[in-house]
Design an enzyme around this catalytic site. Structure first.
Site, PDB file in Angstrom:
ATOM      1  N   HIS A   7     112.829  88.098 -13.414  1.00 21.44           N
ATOM      2  CA  HIS A   7     113.037  87.899 -11.966  1.00 21.44           C
ATOM      3  C   HIS A   7     114.390  87.210 -11.724  1.00 21.44           C
ATOM      4  CE1 HIS A   7     112.242  86.590  -7.860  1.00 21.44           C
ATOM      5  NE2 HIS A   7     111.051  87.114  -7.867  1.00 21.44           N
ATOM      6  N   GLU A  32     115.696  92.646 -10.169  1.00 21.71           N
ATOM      7  CA  GLU A  32     114.766  92.302 -11.246  1.00 21.71           C
ATOM      8  C   GLU A  32     114.352  93.531 -12.053  1.00 21.71           C
ATOM      9  OE1 GLU A  32     113.066  89.977  -7.483  1.00 21.71           O
ATOM     10  OE2 GLU A  32     111.555  90.470  -9.001  1.00 21.71           O
TER      11      GLU A  32
HETATM   12  O1  TA6 Z   1     110.364  89.663  -6.528  1.00 20.58           O
HETATM   13  C1  TA6 Z   1     110.256  89.507  -5.145  1.00 20.58           C
HETATM   14  C2  TA6 Z   1     109.039  88.661  -4.836  1.00 20.58           C
HETATM   15  O2  TA6 Z   1     107.864  89.284  -5.298  1.00 20.58           O
HETATM   16  C3  TA6 Z   1     109.000  88.402  -3.339  1.00 20.58           C
HETATM   17  O3  TA6 Z   1     107.889  89.034  -2.731  1.00 20.58           O
HETATM   18  C4  TA6 Z   1     108.929  86.876  -3.230  1.00 20.58           C
HETATM   19  O4  TA6 Z   1     107.598  86.456  -3.196  1.00 20.58           O
HETATM   20  C5  TA6 Z   1     109.642  86.465  -4.521  1.00 20.58           C
HETATM   21  O5  TA6 Z   1     109.147  87.385  -5.486  1.00 20.58           O
HETATM   22  C6  TA6 Z   1     109.508  85.024  -4.915  1.00 20.58           C
HETATM   23  O6  TA6 Z   1     108.192  84.750  -5.276  1.00 20.58           O
HETATM   24  P1  TA6 Z   1     107.817  83.199  -5.585  1.00 20.58           P
HETATM   25  O7  TA6 Z   1     106.358  83.230  -5.957  1.00 20.58           O
HETATM   26  O8  TA6 Z   1     108.695  82.754  -6.712  1.00 20.58           O
HETATM   27  O9  TA6 Z   1     108.139  82.450  -4.321  1.00 20.58           O
END
Ligand code: TA6
Length: 296
Positions: free
Chosen positions: A165, A269
């Site tokens: 991520h 990601e």
């Molecule tokens: O990768 C994008 C995502 O799934 C978004 O929907 C947002 O929730 C982001 O990840 C961050 O997630 P987190 O749980 O780290 O706040």
């Protein structure tokens, strides 16, 4: 703990362990090209990677929490065994667990390698009833390569999602483009996972976006016109690519994002989101991602 880690894994001039924020152990890794990175044992989390010529390539929130049980906001969170919301805690448990260091070495190429591992525990088994070993190798040279190896130690198969991520630092989101996704179908998570075909050669970000590009090409580029640099993502066996920026409207609810952080960050990601991957008992899944940064 730091002394033990350095006894086992110190490579003078290349790998050393030190106390990080809130006393969490981190490895400081340096390469002869002048690049360096910081890797926390907690969550196997890369919190910084900078190259001699291009400076910091990853974004880190100034309001990030560095404490047990909380994901670190920025760098490269490891998402496993679930992506996003679902039966397990959001984004799974790999990003808020202690990992262990299993090796550090200088490769024949001169690149610096360090491997961290996470295995099932009573805690993980309680929420995801499978035995596994996830080993991630971080290879630093003028680039940053991450090699994933997941072994199914259960007697039955399991399915999983996984993602690197990565939060990239950008000079100005308004002057940043993503290229390489034209023609790819994506799920727009902000529109009820509506399926849309990407028609743009270069994607600009001018509002909140949260898109899962399915079976995305293995090479994706981030063109940062503000910092006059191009970040190249090369992935293998990570079929999908997620593009996320919370923009103004969604940043307010993210307490560990500093003010106006959305203007200087972009998540692209490498992931397996949909369909999930299946892994037979005893089998090993391998994948990798290399990120590099060049002048634009
Ligand atoms: O990768 C994008 C995502 O799934 C978004 O929907 C947002 O929730 C982001 O990840 C961050 O997630 P987190 O749980 O780290 O706040």
């Amino acid at each position: 703990m730091i002394d033990e880690l350095n006894e086992k894994f110190l490579i003078p001039g290349f790998v050393k362990f030190a106390d990080g924020i809130n006393g969490l152990p981190k490895a400081i890794i340096e390469h002869s090209s002048g690049s360096s990175m910081e890797l926390y044992l907690y969550a196997a989390h890369v919190t910084a990677w900078r190259s001699q010529d291009r400076g910091d390539i990853l974004f880190m929130s100034k309001a990030a929490d560095f404490k047990q049980g909380k994901a670190i906001r920025g760098g490269i969170p490891i998402i496993f065994p679930q992506f996003g919301n679902g039966e397990l805690p959001a984004h799974g448990f790999a990003r808020n667990r202690d990992w262990k260091c299993v090796s550090s070495k200088i490769l024949d190429s001169g690149s610096v390698s360090i491997k961290l591992a996470l295995s099932d525990s009573a805690e993980t088994y309680a929420i995801w009833p499978f035995k596994f070993e996830l080993i991630i190798e971080f290879v630093l040279d003028q680039d940053l390569t991450i090699n994933i190896s997941l072994n199914n130690k259960s007697t039955e198969s399991f399915s999983f999602q996984i993602a690197l991520h990565t939060y990239f630092k950008v000079g100005d989101i308004a002057r940043t483009l993503i290229s390489g996704l034209k023609g790819v179908t994506y799920l727009d998570k902000l529109a009820g996972n509506k399926e849309i075909t990407e028609v743009r050669d270069n994607i600009n970000i001018n509002k909140a976006c949260d898109s899962v590009y399915l079976a995305a090409p293995d090479r994706i580029e981030i063109l940062d016109q503000s910092l006059s640099r191009k970040i190249i993502i090369e992935k293998s066996y990570l079929n999908d690519a997620v593009v996320w920026n919370p923009w103004i409207e969604n940043s307010a609810s993210i307490k560990d994002l500093h003010e106006k952080a959305y203007q200087e960050m972009l998540c692209v990601e490498s992931a397996i989101v949909q369909p999930k991957a299946d892994l037979q008992s005893g089998a090993t899944y391998k994948a990798s991602q290399k990120i590099s940064c060049q002048a634009l």
